[in-house]
Design an enzyme around this catalytic site. Structure first.
Site, PDB file in Angstrom:
ATOM      1  N   SER A  96      -8.540 -14.947  75.359  1.00 31.93           N
ATOM      2  CA  SER A  96      -8.606 -15.780  76.408  1.00 31.93           C
ATOM      3  C   SER A  96     -10.071 -16.246  76.923  1.00 31.93           C
ATOM      4  O   SER A  96     -10.375 -17.022  77.727  1.00 31.93           O
ATOM      5  CB  SER A  96      -8.116 -15.244  77.632  1.00 31.93           C
ATOM      6  OG  SER A  96      -8.877 -14.329  78.168  1.00 31.93           O
ATOM      7  N   GLY A  97     -10.932 -15.718  76.077  1.00 28.52           N
ATOM      8  CA  GLY A  97     -12.390 -16.163  76.266  1.00 28.52           C
ATOM      9  C   GLY A  97     -13.075 -17.326  75.651  1.00 28.52           C
ATOM     10  O   GLY A  97     -12.271 -17.916  74.896  1.00 28.52           O
TER      11      GLY A  97
ATOM     12  N   VAL B 156     -14.908 -17.884  72.839  1.00 24.63           N
ATOM     13  CA  VAL B 156     -14.729 -17.670  71.378  1.00 24.63           C
ATOM     14  C   VAL B 156     -13.150 -17.559  71.342  1.00 24.63           C
ATOM     15  O   VAL B 156     -12.865 -18.288  70.266  1.00 24.63           O
ATOM     16  CB  VAL B 156     -15.608 -16.495  70.942  1.00 24.63           C
ATOM     17  CG1 VAL B 156     -15.460 -16.542  69.410  1.00 24.63           C
ATOM     18  CG2 VAL B 156     -17.112 -16.765  71.357  1.00 24.63           C
TER      19      VAL B 156
ATOM     20  N   TYR C  29     -26.797  -3.636  75.847  1.00 28.14           N
ATOM     21  CA  TYR C  29     -25.829  -4.535  75.091  1.00 28.14           C
ATOM     22  C   TYR C  29     -26.261  -4.763  73.490  1.00 28.14           C
ATOM     23  O   TYR C  29     -25.230  -4.570  72.682  1.00 28.14           O
ATOM     24  CB  TYR C  29     -25.858  -6.034  75.663  1.00 28.14           C
ATOM     25  CG  TYR C  29     -24.963  -7.035  75.000  1.00 28.14           C
ATOM     26  CD1 TYR C  29     -23.575  -6.980  75.309  1.00 28.14           C
ATOM     27  CD2 TYR C  29     -25.364  -8.075  74.207  1.00 28.14           C
ATOM     28  CE1 TYR C  29     -22.797  -8.141  74.680  1.00 28.14           C
ATOM     29  CE2 TYR C  29     -24.765  -8.877  73.450  1.00 28.14           C
ATOM     30  CZ  TYR C  29     -23.324  -9.038  73.790  1.00 28.14           C
ATOM     31  OH  TYR C  29     -22.601  -9.756  73.000  1.00 28.14           O
TER      32      TYR C  29
ATOM     33  N   LYS D 243     -23.964  -3.265  70.567  1.00 26.02           N
ATOM     34  CA  LYS D 243     -23.639  -4.264  69.271  1.00 26.02           C
ATOM     35  C   LYS D 243     -24.205  -3.896  68.000  1.00 26.02           C
ATOM     36  O   LYS D 243     -23.468  -4.200  66.941  1.00 26.02           O
ATOM     37  CB  LYS D 243     -24.161  -5.600  69.529  1.00 26.02           C
ATOM     38  CG  LYS D 243     -23.215  -6.604  70.886  1.00 26.02           C
ATOM     39  CD  LYS D 243     -22.190  -6.988  70.142  1.00 26.02           C
ATOM     40  CE  LYS D 243     -21.004  -7.689  71.132  1.00 26.02           C
ATOM     41  NZ  LYS D 243     -19.933  -7.997  70.749  1.00 26.02           N
TER      42      LYS D 243
ATOM     43  N   HIS E  71     -24.071 -16.725  81.243  1.00 27.73           N
ATOM     44  CA  HIS E  71     -25.083 -17.368  80.301  1.00 27.73           C
ATOM     45  C   HIS E  71     -25.626 -18.721  80.801  1.00 27.73           C
ATOM     46  O   HIS E  71     -25.114 -19.293  81.650  1.00 27.73           O
ATOM     47  CB  HIS E  71     -24.495 -17.585  78.968  1.00 27.73           C
ATOM     48  CG  HIS E  71     -24.038 -16.481  78.111  1.00 27.73           C
ATOM     49  ND1 HIS E  71     -22.897 -15.942  77.674  1.00 27.73           N
ATOM     50  CD2 HIS E  71     -24.850 -15.291  77.764  1.00 27.73           C
ATOM     51  CE1 HIS E  71     -22.772 -14.786  77.150  1.00 27.73           C
ATOM     52  NE2 HIS E  71     -23.955 -14.416  77.154  1.00 27.73           N
TER      53      HIS E  71
END
Ligand code: GFB
Length: 303
Positions: free
Chosen positions: A10-11, A13, A127, A131, A170
């Site tokens: 649902s984000g 991307v 973060y 990643k 962002h």
């Protein structure tokens, strides 16, 4: 037909993967930080492959304020999703990293072999390390279990259905939300930092299309950078957003706010060679779509 599971469906991307072949998962379906949750979701849906977009993400300030959460949530989600995909015999998986994982001091352009050559920028180290470890896990499992798993590294993604949190989000969705409010109130529009930093923005629908092309065609070891390789200054995108909103008020730059990395230009030669005819969405068009989506969905947009 077996389907492709989209985590973070649902984000920004995840919701850009559109079509019958996808099953979109969101946090309502389960908590991926919990191993049992992804295990039972894979059992229930029995997918052909997984596109792992779910992540705890944020902008320059959010990353600085909550490094522990960014580290923990991302490490747990990635570890669980990749491990359970392997355990359940899923043959294909795409993992989303980001260009902010690269060393702060490194020779440009950014290219995959440079990821581990030094510490990331201080503003998002937690973060970035989480990643980086996702990408290491992908490589290790690929080496040991002969799986068609790989990492994609997009630059700064924007588009409809983003999170429009003005404090921790962002830059583009924050600016869109702030501009919307400044236009309503007639107040000055405040941009963080000097406006000089450069970014390579990529439209979310382009990210989804390129990822699906790679899902079908790619079985390499190296992570693949998803980028237009066009740098734009923050000041330039502010002017574009103001123009689209027809904003007539004052624009001010607040240099007491975080500036982030100056630039992170990337090497997109792999996708250019594989897909020479791919047409990237122009920034103006992508911004218009994003802004129209925000205005039309103001009440339901994540803020
Ligand atoms: O999207 P952003 O926070 O991320 O953009 P990064 C930061 C740049 O935009 C800085 C300026 O130069 C800020 O000074 N800026 C101007 C603003 N106004 C605003 C505003 O209202 N909000 C925000 N957030 N910035 C992130 C990483 O870095 O990139 C994440 O922290 C992630 O981990 C993401 O990887 C893609 O590009 O600096």
């Amino acid at each position: 037909m077996k389907k492709i599971l989209i985590t973070g469906g649902s984000g920004l991307v995840g919701s850009s993967f559109i079509g019958e072949e996808f099953i979109h998962l969101s946090s309502k379906d389960g908590d991926l930080r919990n191993k049992e949750s992804i295990k039972s979701l894979i059992e229930k849906t029995n997918p052909e492959g997984i596109i792992h977009c779910a992540a705890k993400v944020g902008g320059v300030l959010g990353n600085t304020k909550y490094p522990g959460d960014f580290y923990h949530d991302n490490i747990m989600m990635n570890t669980n999703v990749i491990e359970e995909a392997k355990n359940k015999g899923i043959k294909k998986l795409v993992f989303f990293s980001s260009t902010c994982v690269f060393p702060d001091e490194v020779e440009y352009p950014l290219s995959p072999e440079k990821i581990h050559l030094g510490p990331p920028h201080q503003s998002n180290y937690a973060y970035a390390y989480a990643k980086r470890m996702g990408q290491v896990q992908i490589q290790a499992y690929k080496d040991q279990h002969d799986l068609n798993y790989f990492t994609v590294i997009p630059t700064n993604i924007y588009g409809p259905n983003d999170s429009y949190d003005m404090e921790n989000g962002h830059v583009l969705p924050s600016l869109i939300h702030k501009m919307y409010l400044a236009r309503e109130s007639g107040e000055d529009f405040i941009v963080w930092g000097s406006g000089n930093p450069l970014r390579e923005f990529i439209f979310s629908e382009d990210v989804a299309k390129l990822t699906m092309n790679l899902y079908r065609d790619y079985n390499g070891n190296a992570p693949v950078i998803l980028s237009t390789s066009n740098e734009t200054s923050i000041k330039n995108v502010v002017l574009m957003i103001a123009d689209i909103f027809d904003f007539k008020g004052n624009i001010k730059f607040d240099t007491s706010k975080p500036e982030g990395q100056y630039r992170k230009p990337s090497d997109n030669s792999v996708i250019r060679q594989m897909y020479p005819d791919f047409k990237f969405t122009q920034m103006r068009e992508g911004l218009e779509k994003s802004i129209n989506w925000f205005i039309e969905n103001y009440k339901i947009a994540r803020k």
